[in-house]
Motif scaffolding. Sequence first.
Motif, PDB file in Angstrom:
ATOM      1  N   GLU A 166       1.079  30.093  17.912  1.00  0.00           N
ATOM      2  CA  GLU A 166       0.582  29.826  16.561  1.00  0.00           C
ATOM      3  C   GLU A 166       0.187  31.128  15.879  1.00  0.00           C
ATOM      4  OE1 GLU A 166      -1.474  26.402  19.026  1.00  0.00           O
ATOM      5  OE2 GLU A 166      -1.087  28.539  19.285  1.00  0.00           O
ATOM      6  N   SER A 167       0.265  31.102  14.579  1.00  0.00           N
ATOM      7  CA  SER A 167      -0.213  32.220  13.772  1.00  0.00           C
ATOM      8  C   SER A 167      -0.543  31.705  12.378  1.00  0.00           C
ATOM      9  CB  SER A 167       0.841  33.332  13.691  1.00  0.00           C
ATOM     10  OG  SER A 167       2.027  32.859  13.091  1.00  0.00           O
ATOM     11  N   GLY A 168      -1.234  32.549  11.615  1.00  0.00           N
ATOM     12  CA  GLY A 168      -1.501  32.209  10.224  1.00  0.00           C
ATOM     13  C   GLY A 168      -2.919  31.793   9.914  1.00  0.00           C
ATOM     14  N   GLY A 169      -3.759  31.683  10.929  1.00  0.00           N
ATOM     15  CA  GLY A 169      -5.143  31.311  10.669  1.00  0.00           C
ATOM     16  C   GLY A 169      -5.905  32.452  10.029  1.00  0.00           C
ATOM     17  N   GLY A 170      -7.123  32.145   9.619  1.00  0.00           N
ATOM     18  CA  GLY A 170      -7.957  33.175   9.012  1.00  0.00           C
ATOM     19  C   GLY A 170      -9.104  32.586   8.246  1.00  0.00           C
ATOM     20  N   LEU A 171      -9.737  33.433   7.450  1.00  0.00           N
ATOM     21  CA  LEU A 171     -10.867  33.037   6.612  1.00  0.00           C
ATOM     22  C   LEU A 171     -10.370  32.824   5.191  1.00  0.00           C
ATOM     23  CD1 LEU A 171     -13.919  32.704   6.061  1.00  0.00           C
ATOM     24  CD2 LEU A 171     -14.003  35.200   5.742  1.00  0.00           C
ATOM     25  N   VAL A 172     -10.724  31.688   4.626  1.00  0.00           N
ATOM     26  CA  VAL A 172     -10.301  31.373   3.265  1.00  0.00           C
ATOM     27  C   VAL A 172     -11.447  30.677   2.544  1.00  0.00           C
ATOM     28  CG1 VAL A 172      -9.288  29.150   3.950  1.00  0.00           C
ATOM     29  CG2 VAL A 172      -8.447  30.319   1.898  1.00  0.00           C
ATOM     30  N   GLN A 173     -11.509  30.862   1.248  1.00  0.00           N
ATOM     31  CA  GLN A 173     -12.552  30.212   0.459  1.00  0.00           C
ATOM     32  C   GLN A 173     -12.202  28.751   0.203  1.00  0.00           C
ATOM     33  OE1 GLN A 173     -13.129  32.524  -3.106  1.00  0.00           O
ATOM     34  NE2 GLN A 173     -14.459  33.981  -2.059  1.00  0.00           N
ATOM     35  N   PRO A 174     -13.202  27.922  -0.023  1.00  0.00           N
ATOM     36  CA  PRO A 174     -12.923  26.522  -0.380  1.00  0.00           C
ATOM     37  C   PRO A 174     -11.975  26.443  -1.571  1.00  0.00           C
ATOM     38  CG  PRO A 174     -15.242  26.795   0.098  1.00  0.00           C
ATOM     39  CD  PRO A 174     -14.647  28.178   0.098  1.00  0.00           C
ATOM     40  N   GLY A 175     -11.016  25.540  -1.465  1.00  0.00           N
ATOM     41  CA  GLY A 175      -9.999  25.401  -2.501  1.00  0.00           C
ATOM     42  C   GLY A 175      -8.775  26.260  -2.264  1.00  0.00           C
ATOM     43  N   GLY A 176      -8.855  27.157  -1.295  1.00  0.00           N
ATOM     44  CA  GLY A 176      -7.738  28.045  -1.013  1.00  0.00           C
ATOM     45  C   GLY A 176      -6.676  27.400  -0.140  1.00  0.00           C
ATOM     46  N   SER A 177      -5.689  28.214   0.218  1.00  0.00           N
ATOM     47  CA  SER A 177      -4.549  27.734   1.004  1.00  0.00           C
ATOM     48  C   SER A 177      -4.270  28.659   2.180  1.00  0.00           C
ATOM     49  CB  SER A 177      -3.293  27.669   0.125  1.00  0.00           C
ATOM     50  OG  SER A 177      -3.453  26.767  -0.937  1.00  0.00           O
ATOM     51  N   LEU A 178      -3.699  28.065   3.200  1.00  0.00           N
ATOM     52  CA  LEU A 178      -3.204  28.812   4.350  1.00  0.00           C
ATOM     53  C   LEU A 178      -1.924  28.132   4.841  1.00  0.00           C
ATOM     54  CD1 LEU A 178      -6.309  29.551   6.638  1.00  0.00           C
ATOM     55  CD2 LEU A 178      -4.938  31.242   5.402  1.00  0.00           C
ATOM     56  N   ARG A 179      -1.051  28.912   5.448  1.00  0.00           N
ATOM     57  CA  ARG A 179       0.109  28.344   6.104  1.00  0.00           C
ATOM     58  C   ARG A 179       0.107  28.769   7.563  1.00  0.00           C
ATOM     59  NH1 ARG A 179       6.595  29.168   5.132  1.00  0.00           N
ATOM     60  NH2 ARG A 179       6.138  31.163   6.155  1.00  0.00           N
TER      61      ARG A 179
END
Length: 119
Positions: free
Chosen positions: A6-19
């Motif tokens: 797996e990859s692509g995790g991280g820290l994001v603000q509410p309302g943001g996106s990640l793949r």
Amino acid sequence: QVQLVESGGGLVQPGGSLRLSCATSGSIFKIRAVGWYRQAPGQQRELVAGITSSGSTNYANSAKGRFTISRDSTKNTVYLQMNSLKPEDTAVYYCNAAIQNGIYIDDYWGQGTQVTVSS
């Protein structure tokens, strides 16, 4: 055997996106389904989304309308597009593959990737 990374995790603000990406290798022709699970601290691991070898998808109620699971067969990779992220989406996300083993189905897991939704 099948290997999952797996990859692509991280820290994001509410309302943001990640793949998130789940790269598969090994006996991928035996894969019957791939799922994304998540586990928050002190909670049980839960299914977020899944996709079968025929392309059928299913989602947890919490993921419907916000998350999309897809696959790129040319890259042997399954993706989880996560939009409108909420703090309650914070968890370690794991990729799972259900592998045909004769008349049995074996489960393989990746190492997990941390997703943190916070301002």
